[in-house]
Design an enzyme around this catalytic site. Structure first.
Site, PDB file in Angstrom:
ATOM      1  N   SER A  39      44.122  31.359  38.791  1.00 34.00           N
ATOM      2  CA  SER A  39      44.181  30.653  40.072  1.00 34.00           C
ATOM      3  C   SER A  39      42.819  30.696  40.750  1.00 34.00           C
ATOM      4  CB  SER A  39      45.234  31.281  40.994  1.00 34.00           C
ATOM      5  OG  SER A  39      44.753  32.512  41.524  1.00 34.00           O
ATOM      6  N   SER A  41      42.125  31.750  43.888  1.00 32.96           N
ATOM      7  CA  SER A  41      42.126  32.551  45.115  1.00 32.96           C
ATOM      8  C   SER A  41      40.868  33.395  45.284  1.00 32.96           C
ATOM      9  CB  SER A  41      43.348  33.472  45.145  1.00 32.96           C
ATOM     10  OG  SER A  41      43.255  34.485  44.160  1.00 32.96           O
ATOM     11  N   LYS A 102      42.427  40.664  43.575  1.00 33.56           N
ATOM     12  CA  LYS A 102      41.915  40.427  44.925  1.00 33.56           C
ATOM     13  C   LYS A 102      40.812  41.447  45.216  1.00 33.56           C
ATOM     14  CE  LYS A 102      45.333  37.497  45.769  1.00 33.56           C
ATOM     15  NZ  LYS A 102      45.118  36.035  45.862  1.00 33.56           N
ATOM     16  N   SER A 199      44.521  31.728  49.492  1.00 31.16           N
ATOM     17  CA  SER A 199      44.806  33.006  48.850  1.00 31.16           C
ATOM     18  C   SER A 199      46.077  33.611  49.412  1.00 31.16           C
ATOM     19  CB  SER A 199      43.640  33.980  49.054  1.00 31.16           C
ATOM     20  OG  SER A 199      43.964  35.263  48.557  1.00 31.16           O
TER      21      SER A 199
END
Length: 256
Positions: A39, A41, A102, A199
């Protein structure tokens, strides 16, 4: 005699293969594990199609550090806490199965809040410096120029401040650009993506489909280096397309 030599050669080959598999298993379980980025994010730090090595030993080991997450012990062994600014792969707390990646923004005891797009840590606004706009995809998948900043996260203990790049697709008026005040519980961490307006992270509660606070035990490892990268919608297995599909400039780039 020829048959015995042939049989011995086969057994020796099998032995070498088993030894190689055992070494690979040890490396993957205890040292480094590859992950691909599915992804956007963490854009611009990590792009869709990046492949990273994650150090399993960085924070010690928990059940989630092991393949298939066997319930063999509680807590972490050889534990070492992460630093603010580390980019981490962890198991999503609401299912303990899905891998997320993250950046650590809040440490245990930190007070975290976003007000009008600006990040505050313990009541102090986090400095950011405007950079040239970058072109990336918005929520609709269209490529658009986006606002980009160099953000400086405060250090912790002997660990220095961390400078990294963030993007604000919707400027300072995204859906998560005004939050409540979060107080990070003991043995938990607050995570955010560098693509701040695209995100799903700790700003969103688990019951709303978000991440919430991440327990220390859920950490899998720290992202260290991009070892391979292909453009979005390209297959890493399509080696005949590598001259055009591989992002050569991203290979062996450290993650920071």
């Amino acid at each position: 005699m020829a048959e015995k030599r042939e049989e011995g050669g086969v057994l020796e080959t099998i032995k070498v293969i088993l030894q190689a598999l055992a070494i690979a298993l040890v490396i993957r379980t205890l040292l480094f594990q590859p992950f691909n980025i599915p992804s956007g994010s963490m854009i611009p730090t990590l792009l869709i199609g990046d492949y990273v090595f994650v150090s399993k030993y960085a924070y010690g080991y928990s059940n989630y550090s092991m393949p298939f997450g066997p319930d063999i012990f509680s807590g972490r062994i050889l534990a070492s806490p992460p630093n603010r600014g580390d980019v981490i792969v962890f198991k999503l707390p609401r299912d303990n199965e899905t891998d997320y990646i993250k950046r650590v923004i809040g440490l245990p005891g930190d007070r975290i809040q976003v007000i009008d797009g600006r990040l505050y840590i313990n009541g102090v606004i986090v400095p950011r410096t405007p950079l040239e706009k970058e072109v990336t995809e918005n929520r609709e998948g269209r490529e658009v120029p986006v606002t980009t900043y160099e953000e400086t996260l405060p250090g912790n203990g002997d660990h220095p401040a961390v400078e990294h790049t963030i993007i604000e697709i919707e400027g300072d008026h995204g859906i998560n650009d005004n939050t409540e005040l979060f107080v990070v519980p003991p043995d938990h961490y607050f995570m955010m993506g560098d693509n701040r307006d695209n995100s799903t992270d700790s700003r969103i509660a688990p019951e709303l489909g978000g991440v919430g606070f991440v327990p220390f035990v859920n950490l899998v490892g720290r992202a260290e280096i991009i070892f391979f990268s292909v453009r979005k919608d390209e297959s890493a297995l399509a080696f005949w397309r590598w001259p055009w599909s591989v992002r050569w400039d991203r290979l062996f780039r450290p993650v920071h």
